[in-house]
Scaffold this motif. Sequence first.
Motif: not given
Ligand SMILES: NC(=O)c1ccc[n+]([C@@H]2O[C@H](COP(=O)([O-])OP(=O)(O)OC[C@H]3O[C@@H](n4cnc5c(N)ncnc54)[C@H](O)[C@@H]3O)[C@@H](O)[C@H]2O)c1
Length: 379
Positions: A11, A13, A37, A39, A74-75, A79, A96-97, A123, A125, A162, A184
Amino acid sequence: MTHRVALIGAGGHGLWHRRTLQRLSDQGRIEVVGLCDRQPVEPHPDAPLTGVAFYTDHTELLRTARPEVVIICTPPHTHLRIALDVLGSGADLLLEKPPVMSSAEHDSLAEAVAATGRLVQVGFQALGSAALAELRAAAPAGPIGVSGAWWRPDSYYLRAPWAGRRAVAGRPVLDGALVNPFAHALMQSLVIADGFQPALMELERYRSRAIETDDTTFLRLTGEDGQRITAAVTLASEVFIRGEIQVGEAVLEYPTDRLRLPGEAEAREVPGRVGLLENLLDHRRDSGVPLIAPLERTRTFTAVAEAIVAAPPPAAIPQNLLRPHPDGDGYVVAGIDELVQRVASTGRLPSEIGTAWAEQPHRVPLRKKGVTHAQAQHR
Ligand SMILES: NC(=O)c1ccc[n+]([C@@H]2O[C@H](COP(=O)([O-])OP(=O)(O)OC[C@H]3O[C@@H](n4cnc5c(N)ncnc54)[C@H](O)[C@@H]3O)[C@@H](O)[C@H]2O)c1
Protein backbone atom coordinates in the motif's frame (compact mmCIF):
# COMPACT_ATOMS: atom_id res chain seq x y z
CA MET A 1 17.10 -15.08 -16.54
CA THR A 2 13.81 -14.40 -14.72
CA HIS A 3 14.06 -13.25 -11.12
CA ARG A 4 11.45 -14.13 -8.51
CA VAL A 5 10.50 -10.80 -6.90
CA ALA A 6 8.18 -9.86 -4.00
CA LEU A 7 7.03 -6.60 -2.41
CA ILE A 8 6.50 -6.08 1.33
CA GLY A 9 4.46 -2.94 2.01
CA ALA A 10 2.23 -2.92 -1.07
CA GLY A 11 0.00 0.00 0.00
CA GLY A 12 1.03 3.68 0.23
CA HIS A 13 4.21 4.33 -1.77
CA GLY A 14 4.20 0.61 -2.57
CA LEU A 15 1.96 1.44 -5.55
CA TRP A 16 5.00 3.04 -7.21
CA HIS A 17 6.82 -0.30 -6.87
CA ARG A 18 3.76 -2.28 -8.03
CA ARG A 19 3.85 -0.28 -11.28
CA THR A 20 7.53 -1.18 -11.78
CA LEU A 21 6.79 -4.82 -10.98
CA GLN A 22 3.94 -4.88 -13.51
CA ARG A 23 6.17 -3.35 -16.21
CA LEU A 24 9.11 -5.69 -15.63
CA SER A 25 6.75 -8.66 -15.41
CA ASP A 26 5.13 -7.67 -18.73
CA GLN A 27 8.65 -7.53 -20.22
CA GLY A 28 9.30 -11.05 -18.94
CA ARG A 29 12.25 -9.92 -16.80
CA ILE A 30 10.72 -10.93 -13.48
CA GLU A 31 8.11 -13.18 -11.97
CA VAL A 32 6.18 -11.45 -9.20
CA VAL A 33 5.75 -14.14 -6.58
CA GLY A 34 4.04 -12.27 -3.76
CA LEU A 35 2.73 -9.04 -2.30
CA CYS A 36 2.51 -8.43 1.43
CA ASP A 37 0.77 -5.81 3.53
CA ARG A 38 -0.78 -5.67 6.96
CA GLN A 39 -3.81 -3.98 5.39
CA PRO A 40 -5.91 -5.07 2.39
CA VAL A 41 -4.55 -3.50 -0.81
CA GLU A 42 -6.81 -2.75 -3.79
CA PRO A 43 -5.43 -3.79 -7.19
CA HIS A 44 -4.66 -0.69 -9.27
CA PRO A 45 -5.64 -0.51 -12.97
CA ASP A 46 -2.01 0.42 -13.87
CA ALA A 47 -0.63 -2.52 -11.93
CA PRO A 48 -3.22 -5.24 -11.45
CA LEU A 49 -0.52 -7.91 -10.89
CA THR A 50 -3.19 -10.46 -11.66
CA GLY A 51 -2.92 -13.78 -9.88
CA VAL A 52 -0.09 -12.73 -7.54
CA ALA A 53 -0.43 -14.24 -4.04
CA PHE A 54 -1.12 -11.79 -1.20
CA TYR A 55 0.23 -12.24 2.34
CA THR A 56 -0.38 -10.32 5.56
CA ASP A 57 2.77 -11.63 7.25
CA HIS A 58 6.15 -11.10 5.58
CA THR A 59 7.69 -14.21 7.19
CA GLU A 60 5.00 -16.36 5.59
CA LEU A 61 5.68 -14.69 2.22
CA LEU A 62 9.41 -15.41 2.53
CA ARG A 63 8.79 -19.03 3.56
CA THR A 64 6.06 -19.81 1.02
CA ALA A 65 6.81 -17.70 -2.07
CA ARG A 66 10.63 -18.01 -1.78
CA PRO A 67 11.52 -14.76 -3.60
CA GLU A 68 15.06 -14.10 -4.82
CA VAL A 69 14.62 -10.32 -4.61
CA VAL A 70 12.42 -8.45 -2.15
CA ILE A 71 11.37 -4.81 -2.05
CA ILE A 72 10.60 -3.39 1.40
CA CYS A 73 8.33 -0.33 1.34
CA THR A 74 7.00 -0.26 4.89
CA PRO A 75 7.41 2.63 7.39
CA PRO A 76 11.09 3.35 8.21
CA HIS A 77 10.94 2.14 11.82
CA THR A 78 9.91 -1.35 10.58
CA HIS A 79 12.72 -1.66 7.99
CA LEU A 80 15.51 -3.29 10.02
CA ARG A 81 13.53 -6.22 11.39
CA ILE A 82 11.99 -7.08 8.03
CA ALA A 83 15.31 -6.52 6.21
CA LEU A 84 17.12 -8.96 8.51
CA ASP A 85 14.41 -11.56 7.81
CA VAL A 86 14.75 -10.98 4.06
CA LEU A 87 18.54 -11.35 4.07
CA GLY A 88 18.23 -14.38 6.37
CA SER A 89 15.90 -16.01 3.83
CA GLY A 90 18.64 -15.72 1.19
CA ALA A 91 17.03 -12.97 -0.89
CA ASP A 92 18.57 -9.72 -2.13
CA LEU A 93 16.90 -6.51 -1.08
CA LEU A 94 15.69 -3.17 -2.41
CA LEU A 95 15.05 -1.22 0.79
CA GLU A 96 13.12 2.05 0.68
CA LYS A 97 14.73 5.19 2.01
CA PRO A 98 15.44 6.17 4.74
CA PRO A 99 16.99 2.71 5.05
CA VAL A 100 17.30 2.51 8.83
CA MET A 101 16.80 4.70 11.89
CA SER A 102 20.33 5.03 13.25
CA SER A 103 24.02 4.25 12.77
CA ALA A 104 23.60 1.31 15.19
CA GLU A 105 20.85 -0.10 12.94
CA HIS A 106 23.04 0.55 9.91
CA ASP A 107 25.81 -1.51 11.55
CA SER A 108 23.38 -4.38 12.31
CA LEU A 109 22.20 -4.45 8.72
CA ALA A 110 25.75 -4.17 7.34
CA GLU A 111 26.76 -7.13 9.52
CA ALA A 112 23.87 -9.17 8.13
CA VAL A 113 24.91 -8.22 4.58
CA ALA A 114 28.45 -9.43 5.30
CA ALA A 115 27.25 -12.62 7.01
CA THR A 116 24.76 -13.61 4.29
CA GLY A 117 26.62 -12.29 1.26
CA ARG A 118 23.35 -10.80 0.00
CA LEU A 119 22.87 -7.40 -1.66
CA VAL A 120 21.11 -4.29 -0.36
CA GLN A 121 20.16 -1.45 -2.65
CA VAL A 122 18.56 1.60 -0.95
CA GLY A 123 15.61 3.44 -2.52
CA PHE A 124 17.38 6.69 -3.36
CA GLN A 125 16.19 6.64 -6.96
CA ALA A 126 17.60 10.10 -7.77
CA LEU A 127 21.11 8.60 -7.52
CA GLY A 128 20.42 6.87 -10.84
CA SER A 129 20.22 10.23 -12.60
CA ALA A 130 22.39 11.02 -15.63
CA ALA A 131 22.27 14.71 -14.64
CA LEU A 132 23.85 13.87 -11.28
CA ALA A 133 26.56 11.85 -13.05
CA GLU A 134 27.30 14.79 -15.37
CA LEU A 135 27.47 17.22 -12.46
CA ARG A 136 29.84 14.96 -10.57
CA ALA A 137 32.04 14.51 -13.63
CA ALA A 138 32.24 18.30 -14.09
CA ALA A 139 33.27 18.59 -10.39
CA PRO A 140 32.47 22.31 -10.04
CA ALA A 141 34.17 24.05 -7.14
CA GLY A 142 32.35 25.81 -4.34
CA PRO A 143 30.11 25.31 -1.34
CA ILE A 144 26.95 23.26 -1.69
CA GLY A 145 23.53 24.77 -1.05
CA VAL A 146 20.26 22.85 -1.15
CA SER A 147 16.89 24.57 -1.33
CA GLY A 148 13.32 23.37 -1.74
CA ALA A 149 9.92 24.87 -0.97
CA TRP A 150 6.88 22.64 -1.21
CA TRP A 151 3.37 22.69 0.16
CA ARG A 152 1.92 19.81 2.10
CA PRO A 153 -1.60 20.26 3.50
CA ASP A 154 -2.36 19.35 7.10
CA SER A 155 -4.06 16.15 5.86
CA TYR A 156 -0.63 14.93 4.63
CA TYR A 157 0.17 14.33 8.28
CA LEU A 158 -2.90 12.13 8.72
CA ARG A 159 -1.93 9.65 5.96
CA ALA A 160 0.09 7.35 8.22
CA PRO A 161 0.35 6.89 12.00
CA TRP A 162 4.06 7.85 11.95
CA ALA A 163 3.68 11.01 9.83
CA GLY A 164 4.86 14.11 11.67
CA ARG A 165 5.65 12.08 14.77
CA ARG A 166 8.79 11.48 16.82
CA ALA A 167 7.46 8.28 18.39
CA VAL A 168 4.51 5.92 18.03
CA ALA A 169 3.49 3.71 20.96
CA GLY A 170 6.76 4.58 22.71
CA ARG A 171 8.89 3.56 19.72
CA PRO A 172 10.90 6.20 17.83
CA VAL A 173 9.87 6.87 14.23
CA LEU A 174 11.63 8.89 11.55
CA ASP A 175 9.99 11.86 9.90
CA GLY A 176 10.79 15.50 9.15
CA ALA A 177 11.18 17.68 6.06
CA LEU A 178 14.82 16.84 5.35
CA VAL A 179 14.91 13.22 6.55
CA ASN A 180 11.84 12.22 4.56
CA PRO A 181 10.32 14.27 1.69
CA PHE A 182 13.62 16.06 0.95
CA ALA A 183 15.79 13.03 1.78
CA HIS A 184 16.80 12.72 -1.88
CA ALA A 185 18.21 16.27 -1.80
CA LEU A 186 20.31 15.52 1.26
CA MET A 187 21.53 12.22 -0.19
CA GLN A 188 22.37 13.82 -3.57
CA SER A 189 24.35 16.59 -1.87
CA LEU A 190 26.37 14.06 0.16
CA VAL A 191 27.21 12.16 -3.01
CA ILE A 192 28.15 15.37 -4.85
CA ALA A 193 30.50 16.28 -1.99
CA ASP A 194 32.55 13.21 -2.83
CA GLY A 195 34.21 11.75 0.27
CA PHE A 196 32.47 14.25 2.56
CA GLN A 197 32.91 13.35 6.21
CA PRO A 198 30.79 15.66 8.39
CA ALA A 199 32.43 16.85 11.58
CA LEU A 200 29.84 19.39 12.73
CA MET A 201 26.07 19.69 12.30
CA GLU A 202 24.27 22.99 12.91
CA LEU A 203 20.50 22.75 12.79
CA GLU A 204 17.52 25.05 13.06
CA ARG A 205 14.27 23.13 12.85
CA TYR A 206 10.82 24.68 12.84
CA ARG A 207 7.20 23.69 12.48
CA SER A 208 4.32 25.71 11.03
CA ARG A 209 1.63 23.39 12.41
CA ALA A 210 0.82 21.10 15.31
CA ILE A 211 3.23 18.26 14.54
CA GLU A 212 6.02 16.78 16.65
CA THR A 213 8.69 17.01 13.98
CA ASP A 214 9.85 19.78 11.62
CA ASP A 215 8.28 20.91 8.35
CA THR A 216 10.86 23.67 7.82
CA THR A 217 14.50 22.74 8.28
CA PHE A 218 17.82 24.55 7.99
CA LEU A 219 20.97 22.47 8.25
CA ARG A 220 24.64 23.23 7.84
CA LEU A 221 27.17 20.43 7.77
CA THR A 222 30.86 21.24 7.99
CA GLY A 223 33.21 18.52 6.84
CA GLU A 224 36.51 17.56 8.39
CA ASP A 225 38.19 19.34 5.49
CA GLY A 226 36.10 22.50 6.02
CA GLN A 227 33.75 21.83 3.09
CA ARG A 228 30.17 22.95 3.72
CA ILE A 229 26.74 21.72 2.77
CA THR A 230 23.83 23.99 3.69
CA ALA A 231 20.27 22.75 3.22
CA ALA A 232 17.12 24.86 3.58
CA VAL A 233 13.77 23.17 2.92
CA THR A 234 10.14 23.71 3.80
CA LEU A 235 6.78 22.00 3.36
CA ALA A 236 4.86 25.21 4.15
CA SER A 237 5.39 27.43 1.12
CA GLU A 238 2.86 28.93 -1.23
CA VAL A 239 5.61 29.55 -3.82
CA PHE A 240 6.96 26.28 -5.24
CA ILE A 241 10.69 25.66 -5.50
CA ARG A 242 11.05 22.16 -6.85
CA GLY A 243 14.41 21.40 -5.30
CA GLU A 244 17.80 22.81 -6.26
CA ILE A 245 21.33 21.83 -5.41
CA GLN A 246 23.85 24.59 -6.06
CA VAL A 247 27.53 23.75 -6.23
CA GLY A 248 29.40 27.01 -6.68
CA GLU A 249 28.00 28.28 -9.99
CA ALA A 250 26.41 24.97 -11.03
CA VAL A 251 22.76 24.17 -10.28
CA LEU A 252 20.98 20.81 -10.41
CA GLU A 253 17.19 20.78 -10.14
CA TYR A 254 17.28 17.27 -8.78
CA PRO A 255 13.61 16.18 -9.14
CA THR A 256 13.60 17.02 -12.89
CA ASP A 257 17.26 16.35 -13.77
CA ARG A 258 17.70 19.88 -15.11
CA LEU A 259 21.32 20.97 -14.93
CA ARG A 260 23.24 24.21 -15.47
CA LEU A 261 27.01 23.94 -15.36
CA PRO A 262 29.34 26.93 -14.84
CA GLY A 263 29.48 29.03 -18.01
CA GLU A 264 26.12 27.81 -19.30
CA ALA A 265 23.40 30.44 -19.71
CA GLU A 266 20.44 28.18 -19.03
CA ALA A 267 19.53 24.94 -17.38
CA ARG A 268 18.96 21.98 -19.71
CA GLU A 269 17.36 18.65 -19.12
CA VAL A 270 19.76 15.72 -18.91
CA PRO A 271 17.45 12.77 -19.54
CA GLY A 272 18.09 9.29 -18.26
CA ARG A 273 17.58 7.56 -14.98
CA VAL A 274 18.57 4.01 -14.22
CA GLY A 275 15.87 2.30 -12.15
CA LEU A 276 17.03 0.86 -8.85
CA LEU A 277 15.28 -2.49 -9.25
CA GLU A 278 16.54 -2.88 -12.82
CA ASN A 279 20.06 -2.00 -11.63
CA LEU A 280 19.84 -4.56 -8.81
CA LEU A 281 18.72 -7.23 -11.29
CA ASP A 282 21.55 -6.29 -13.68
CA HIS A 283 24.07 -6.47 -10.84
CA ARG A 284 22.80 -9.94 -9.84
CA ARG A 285 23.41 -11.08 -13.41
CA ASP A 286 26.76 -9.33 -13.85
CA SER A 287 28.67 -8.12 -10.79
CA GLY A 288 30.62 -5.82 -13.09
CA VAL A 289 27.54 -3.56 -13.16
CA PRO A 290 27.93 -1.39 -10.02
CA LEU A 291 25.00 -0.98 -7.66
CA ILE A 292 23.71 2.60 -7.71
CA ALA A 293 22.75 2.90 -4.05
CA PRO A 294 24.41 0.16 -2.00
CA LEU A 295 23.76 0.28 1.73
CA GLU A 296 27.28 1.48 2.53
CA ARG A 297 26.79 4.55 0.38
CA THR A 298 24.02 5.70 2.74
CA ARG A 299 25.98 5.52 6.02
CA THR A 300 26.57 9.29 6.25
CA PHE A 301 22.96 10.04 5.34
CA THR A 302 21.78 7.85 8.22
CA ALA A 303 24.21 9.44 10.68
CA VAL A 304 22.92 12.91 9.73
CA ALA A 305 19.25 11.84 9.79
CA GLU A 306 19.74 10.31 13.23
CA ALA A 307 21.32 13.51 14.52
CA ILE A 308 18.46 15.61 13.10
CA VAL A 309 15.69 13.60 14.74
CA ALA A 310 17.64 13.41 18.04
CA ALA A 311 17.86 17.22 18.18
CA PRO A 312 15.55 19.22 20.46
CA PRO A 313 11.95 19.50 19.21
CA PRO A 314 11.26 22.06 16.49
CA ALA A 315 10.32 25.63 17.41
CA ALA A 316 6.90 26.89 16.34
CA ILE A 317 6.91 29.59 13.65
CA PRO A 318 4.95 32.57 15.02
CA GLN A 319 1.23 32.55 14.16
CA ASN A 320 1.37 36.07 12.75
CA LEU A 321 3.53 34.82 9.86
CA LEU A 322 1.06 32.11 8.85
CA ARG A 323 -1.37 32.68 5.98
CA PRO A 324 -4.17 30.32 4.90
CA HIS A 325 -3.20 28.37 1.79
CA PRO A 326 -5.51 29.30 -1.13
CA ASP A 327 -6.58 25.63 -1.40
CA GLY A 328 -7.41 25.42 2.32
CA ASP A 329 -6.32 22.55 4.59
CA GLY A 330 -3.51 24.44 6.26
CA TYR A 331 -1.27 27.47 6.33
CA VAL A 332 1.85 28.72 4.60
CA VAL A 333 4.68 30.79 6.03
CA ALA A 334 4.91 34.22 4.45
CA GLY A 335 8.23 34.70 2.60
CA ILE A 336 9.58 31.23 3.41
CA ASP A 337 10.57 30.60 -0.23
CA GLU A 338 12.86 33.64 -0.19
CA LEU A 339 14.35 32.57 3.12
CA VAL A 340 15.23 29.04 2.00
CA GLN A 341 16.88 30.41 -1.15
CA ARG A 342 18.85 32.97 0.83
CA VAL A 343 20.08 30.43 3.36
CA ALA A 344 21.07 27.94 0.65
CA SER A 345 22.92 30.54 -1.43
CA THR A 346 24.74 32.27 1.45
CA GLY A 347 25.39 29.26 3.68
CA ARG A 348 24.15 31.33 6.63
CA LEU A 349 21.36 30.08 8.87
CA PRO A 350 18.22 32.15 9.63
CA SER A 351 19.57 33.10 13.07
CA GLU A 352 22.70 34.48 11.37
CA ILE A 353 20.89 36.69 8.86
CA GLY A 354 18.60 38.45 11.28
CA THR A 355 15.41 36.42 10.84
CA ALA A 356 13.31 37.77 13.71
CA TRP A 357 11.75 34.46 14.74
CA ALA A 358 14.89 32.33 14.37
CA GLU A 359 16.23 30.33 17.31
CA GLN A 360 19.87 29.64 18.07
CA PRO A 361 21.08 26.60 16.10
CA HIS A 362 21.54 23.22 17.73
CA ARG A 363 25.23 22.36 17.27
CA VAL A 364 26.46 18.81 17.52
CA PRO A 365 29.74 17.18 16.49
CA LEU A 366 29.21 14.14 14.31
CA ARG A 367 31.40 11.24 15.27
CA LYS A 368 33.42 9.52 12.63
CA LYS A 369 32.67 5.84 12.39
CA GLY A 370 33.23 3.16 9.80
CA VAL A 371 33.84 4.11 6.20
CA THR A 372 32.27 7.00 4.33
CA HIS A 373 29.90 6.44 1.45
CA ALA A 374 32.53 7.65 -1.01
CA GLN A 375 35.24 5.33 0.32
CA ALA A 376 32.79 2.42 0.20
CA GLN A 377 31.82 3.32 -3.32
CA HIS A 378 35.42 3.06 -4.53
CA ARG A 379 36.05 -0.32 -2.95
N1 LIG B 1 11.78 6.75 -2.66
C1 LIG B 1 10.81 7.65 -2.52
O1 LIG B 1 10.78 8.66 -3.24
C2 LIG B 1 9.76 7.47 -1.46
C3 LIG B 1 8.55 8.20 -1.52
C4 LIG B 1 7.59 7.98 -0.53
C5 LIG B 1 7.84 7.07 0.49
N2 LIG B 1 9.04 6.42 0.53
C6 LIG B 1 9.34 5.45 1.59
O2 LIG B 1 8.52 4.31 1.40
C7 LIG B 1 8.26 3.72 2.67
C8 LIG B 1 6.76 3.59 2.88
O3 LIG B 1 6.22 4.87 2.95
P1 LIG B 1 4.61 5.09 2.97
O4 LIG B 1 4.39 6.54 3.02
O5 LIG B 1 4.00 4.29 1.88
O6 LIG B 1 4.27 4.46 4.40
P2 LIG B 1 2.91 3.83 4.96
O7 LIG B 1 2.86 4.09 6.41
O8 LIG B 1 1.77 4.25 4.09
O9 LIG B 1 3.18 2.26 4.79
C9 LIG B 1 3.24 1.60 3.54
C10 LIG B 1 2.53 0.27 3.67
O10 LIG B 1 3.25 -0.62 4.52
C11 LIG B 1 2.29 -1.40 5.22
N3 LIG B 1 2.94 -2.00 6.39
C12 LIG B 1 3.28 -1.41 7.56
N4 LIG B 1 3.92 -2.30 8.37
C13 LIG B 1 3.98 -3.47 7.69
C14 LIG B 1 4.52 -4.75 7.97
N5 LIG B 1 5.13 -5.00 9.12
N6 LIG B 1 4.37 -5.73 7.04
C15 LIG B 1 3.77 -5.47 5.86
N7 LIG B 1 3.25 -4.29 5.52
C16 LIG B 1 3.35 -3.29 6.43
C17 LIG B 1 1.18 -0.42 5.54
O11 LIG B 1 -0.05 -1.12 5.81
C18 LIG B 1 1.11 0.38 4.25
O12 LIG B 1 0.18 -0.14 3.32
C19 LIG B 1 8.95 4.60 3.72
O13 LIG B 1 10.23 4.09 3.99
C20 LIG B 1 9.04 5.93 3.00
O14 LIG B 1 10.07 6.77 3.49
C21 LIG B 1 9.98 6.58 -0.43
